[in-house]
Write a protein that holds these residues in place. Structure first.
Motif, PDB file in Angstrom:
ATOM      1  N   GLU A   1       0.885  -1.406  -0.194  1.00 45.31           N
ATOM      2  CA  GLU A   1      -0.141   0.238  -0.237  1.00 45.31           C
ATOM      3  C   GLU A   1       1.477   0.941  -0.028  1.00 45.31           C
ATOM      4  O   GLU A   1       0.317   2.248  -0.843  1.00 45.31           O
TER       5      GLU A   1
ATOM      6  N   GLY B   1      -3.765   7.530   1.236  1.00 51.23           N
ATOM      7  CA  GLY B   1      -4.959   7.168   0.451  1.00 51.23           C
ATOM      8  C   GLY B   1      -5.977   8.027   0.456  1.00 51.23           C
ATOM      9  O   GLY B   1      -6.913   8.619  -0.929  1.00 51.23           O
TER      10      GLY B   1
ATOM     11  N   ARG C   1      -4.989  10.441  -2.564  1.00 50.84           N
ATOM     12  CA  ARG C   1      -5.085   9.275  -3.784  1.00 50.84           C
ATOM     13  C   ARG C   1      -6.988   9.410  -4.384  1.00 50.84           C
ATOM     14  O   ARG C   1      -6.629   9.544  -6.011  1.00 50.84           O
TER      15      ARG C   1
END
Length: 302
Positions: free
Chosen positions: A35, A292, A295
């Motif tokens: 990740e 995250g 993104r």
């Protein structure tokens, strides 16, 4: 050895010697990809004791809390990041710089690097960094009088620091390429060989609030030099330079965007690069949550 899973296959990395192996025949399901970005740069502070006119770093005072940095490094390590590069400003001006490097190396499997102007790499600091740093990048924009005009420091002093730093860890030379420095390429390549540098990283100047990007004539001079130069030191070019059509070799062509790289500025914001204006604050939920969210905000779905 550390492993990382991604769209290009299984990547094995050894931070102690820089050994890399990519098993590109291995097909890894997307849900098993690591990740974290492969590489993260962290600006520990905006402070710098030089005043280079083309510097892109913010000029307001900001510095990261060492405890926060250590927490983020643990997260990134667990999520598959391979290396972290400390910068600034001048990272060695952060009061906990040596401690951050030491605990990062001790408590994580990350490769620890930093980028510096080099003049603070005196024996007292280098002694504190023994065993805590895997690579040092030194910004050297020209040699002799050109260096002294642009950086405002004696070039001979820099030479002494380079030789001393090489005793601690492998070093690389960074060169911002602009109208002032493009004529220094041969000399800087020779310097890199003289100090036993492992790499010469070319950084075509990018537009900031104070300077413009390199113009067409400078870009053509750089491209011409790349066509004929045969330096004995490994050459690399920044991703921004690659976007301008410079020749590069990317061993991980499918690993793009925030899966490849992220930057954390000295105010604690995650950005896609040090030049990016859009960023997400790293809050109590941690750095991976912030990545995250970035993104999602930028549409980076790689």
């Amino acid at each position: 050895m550390k492993s990382r899973r991604g769209p290009d296959g299984l990547h094995i990395f050894d931070r102690t010697n820089g050994f890399n192996v990519l098993f590109d025949e291995v097909r890894i399901p997307r849900e098993r990809w690591s990740e974290a970005p492969r590489q993260v740069s962290i600006a520990l502070t905006n402070l710098c004791d030089l005043q280079c006119s083309y510097c892109y770093a913010p000029k307001f005072r900001a510095a990261l809390d060492a405890q926060f940095v250590q927490r983020w490094l643990m997260e990134l390590d667990a999520a598959g990041c391979l290396g972290v590069g400390f910068g600034g400003g001048e990272p060695t001006l952060h009061p906990a710089f040596a401690e951050i490097c030491r605990t990062a190396t001790r408590d994580t499997g990350l490769a620890i690097t930093f980028t510096t102007h080099g003049h603070r790499l005196v024996p007292r600091l280098l002694d504190k960094l023994v065993g805590s740093v895997h690579f040092i990048r030194v910004s050297v924009d020209g040699v002799g009088c050109t260096y002294e005009r642009l950086r405002g420091r004696p070039f001979q002093n820099l030479l002494a620091r380079l030789h001393e730093a090489r005793q601690l860890a492998p070093i690389g030379i960074n060169l911002v390429v602009n109208a002032d420095t493009v004529g220094e390429l041969d000399a800087v390549a020779a310097l890199a060989e003289e100090v036993d540098a492992s790499e010469l990283l070319l950084l075509p100047q990018q537009a900031t609030r104070s300077v413009s990007a390199i113009d067409v004539s400078v870009q053509r001079k750089l491209e011409s030099w790349l066509d004929i130069a045969k330096p004995k030191v490994r050459l690399a070019i920044s991703e921004a330079g690659a976007a301008q059509g410079m020749p590069t070799c990317d061993p991980l062509p499918k690993e793009k965007g925030l899966r490849s790289y992220a930057h954390i500025d000295a105010s604690g914001y995650v950005r896609s690069s040090s030049y990016a204006r859009e960023g997400i604050a790293v809050c109590d939920k941690g750095v991976m949550v912030a990545i995250g969210r970035l993104r999602a905000a930028t549409g980076d779905i790689n």
